[in-house]
Scaffold this active site. Sequence first.
Site, PDB file in Angstrom:
ATOM      1  N   LYS A  45       0.809  -1.230   0.000  1.00 24.04           N
ATOM      2  CA  LYS A  45       0.000   0.000   0.000  1.00 24.04           C
ATOM      3  C   LYS A  45       0.840   1.277   0.000  1.00 24.04           C
ATOM      4  CE  LYS A  45      -4.291  -1.622   0.297  1.00 24.04           C
ATOM      5  NZ  LYS A  45      -5.228  -1.423  -0.822  1.00 24.04           N
ATOM      6  N   GLU A  78      -9.798   6.456   2.856  1.00 30.06           N
ATOM      7  CA  GLU A  78     -10.724   5.465   3.395  1.00 30.06           C
ATOM      8  C   GLU A  78      -9.897   4.235   3.731  1.00 30.06           C
ATOM      9  OE1 GLU A  78     -10.019   5.715   0.249  1.00 30.06           O
ATOM     10  OE2 GLU A  78      -9.591   3.613  -0.217  1.00 30.06           O
ATOM     11  N   SER A 137       1.696  -9.729  -0.844  1.00 33.24           N
ATOM     12  CA  SER A 137       1.436  -8.291  -0.813  1.00 33.24           C
ATOM     13  C   SER A 137       1.545  -7.660   0.567  1.00 33.24           C
ATOM     14  CB  SER A 137       0.054  -8.003  -1.401  1.00 33.24           C
ATOM     15  OG  SER A 137      -0.924  -8.769  -0.727  1.00 33.24           O
TER      16      SER A 137
END
Lengths: 266, 412
Positions: free
Chosen positions: B105, B127, B394
């Site tokens: 991220k 968000e 990830s």
Amino acid sequence: MSRIQTTFEKLKQRGCKALIPFVTAGDPNPQITVSLMHALAEVGADIIEVGVPFSDPMADGPTIQRSSERALKHGVTLHDVLDMVAEFRTKDERTPVVLMGYGNPIEAMGWERFATRCAQTGVDGVLTVDFPPEESHEAFGHLHRHGVDPIFLLAPTTSDARIEQVAKLARGYVYYVSLKGVTGAGHLDLSAIAQKIPHIRQHIGLPIGVGFGIRDAETALAVSKLCDGVVIGSRIVQEIESSNEESVISNVARLVKELRLAINYT
Amino acid sequence: MQRKSPHSSMRLRKLAYNYPDSTGHFGPYGGIYVAETLMGALDELRVAYEHYSVDPEFKAELAYELKHYVGRPSPIYHARHWSKRLDGAQIYLKREDLNHTGAHKVNNTVGQALLAKRMGKPRVIAETGAGQHGVATATVAARYGMECVVYMGAEDIKRQATNVYRMKLLGATVVPVESGSKTLKDALNEAMRDWVTNIENTFYIIGTVAGPHPYPMMVRDFNSVVSQECMLQMPELAGRQPDAVIACVGGGSNAMGIFHSYIDVPGVQLIGVEAAGSGIASGQHAAAITAGKPGVLHGNRTYLLQDENGQIIETHSISAGLDYPGVGPEHAWLKDSGRAQYVAIEDSEALQAFHDLCHYEGIIPALESSHALAYAAKIAPTMGHDKVLLVNLSGRGDKDMATVARVSGIEL
């Protein structure tokens, strides 16, 4: 001439401004909506905007989102909303009805089928909040073919180039969002509206309704002087929310009547 | 097949992948489906991104930050022991779990924060579902001295208390969202509302490859550093490019990141793994491509989980990061065009892969990534030992300790 056009013509002849209340179909329950619409027409609503409930009303504030949630709890669908309009039309041939909501429930039904049903049931205009002109040519072509007016939003931030684009597709009236933010927010800036409306008129010949942030007789009157009609949504929905089922129609009618009297002084 | 054609180079050029188009469409998907009130802000963002994405100074700063702050490049690791147990294809892991903040991220939040800085926006909002994107946003906001507000569903706040505390430690304000299903999609609605109200001073850092154009493209671009590295690392480590690239798909940002450079490479299969929850047939899942149909939500046209009346339905997955009713529009296009395949893995299968990776490789994977691992474990035994699978690991699983303990009947 369409019902919306006729309505604005008549108002113009009388030197009056349109009063356009908004209610969500099925709020607080599906049985009440048609009676509520009749009550609105009786106390002087010129056009009625009927909200189609959606699970994710991104452009609305908490008040209208809650009204959507109340309606969805009763399982109200787009089919039901169209049936409500059909029932309303059996007793009212005069008052234009505009459906307001988000694109996905219409996508699920299919635009051609939706446009056909709108024409059959007596829906006069459709405002899909999340379909800007760039994405709407095909969808709104269906509406045009069935004589249903696509209503568009314009914002303080809308560029001239985009106003031109809207002008090509819009019918009926355009809806100027009077502030930055979502429905039901505060801080109405009258001087900004006074500046922007004449500017929009240079590009669009349609009547201009103004909404978002109109809360009482005073703001309704002030705004109505600057445009062709005032849209009142969140304030009415609040009234519905704070009323019980027996008093909801009379309370909303009293509020809308006050607003009607207020803007008659323009 | 193409290599044999005498016109291969010409055909390749013609095939070169060049999406989205100038209006943000991936075939019929994507686009800009937002209220008029947001059009101006999106236009401003698009122009700024077009400018800075090719600006040498911006690119140099981004590269510096990715190297020294995030810790890139992340390594690729050959999971030899696990591959041996599975007795088939060799599994390689792209170690995005080793990034600062523990997931892919941050690749995107660093990029968007640098853009926000250049656009003169002192306030960023985001968000978050599981809290990973919220933490990655709070992290970069602290790093660049920006005010940060994170919207998070009230339900998710209960489930992810540690991440809420992490965000607060980093100086962010976490706003609980009480509307709708009180999860990620409602947090996204609320962040959009904040943005439309505070457009002048606020930059909205979207965490996945969804939303209105230019977000799906921009978030993909910032994450595509992952596949750019893989293109160089795989030949070094495995002697060649993989036969298949496998990644989990919620919104789909880590998958787009590891797919992107491979889209134009023939012979590399791309496989996205959605969350099948308790099973597709149960209806309790989050597999938008596998079980949804196209519609419009959150600014773009894509596959959505919705009922027959077009209302968005609630999703279920053991992994909060995959618990989203839509999917990025580029995945919708890759699916329809046949370039990528999408499959779904159930909670129980993901959990098994989670435990196996802990056990055989000493790596605790995120439950999201465990879906991709589970699919690799499913197909590896059906393939020869010379075949190569590249899985995007990830994120790391530290955040999932409480969830895994709970489903294992253990009290921490």
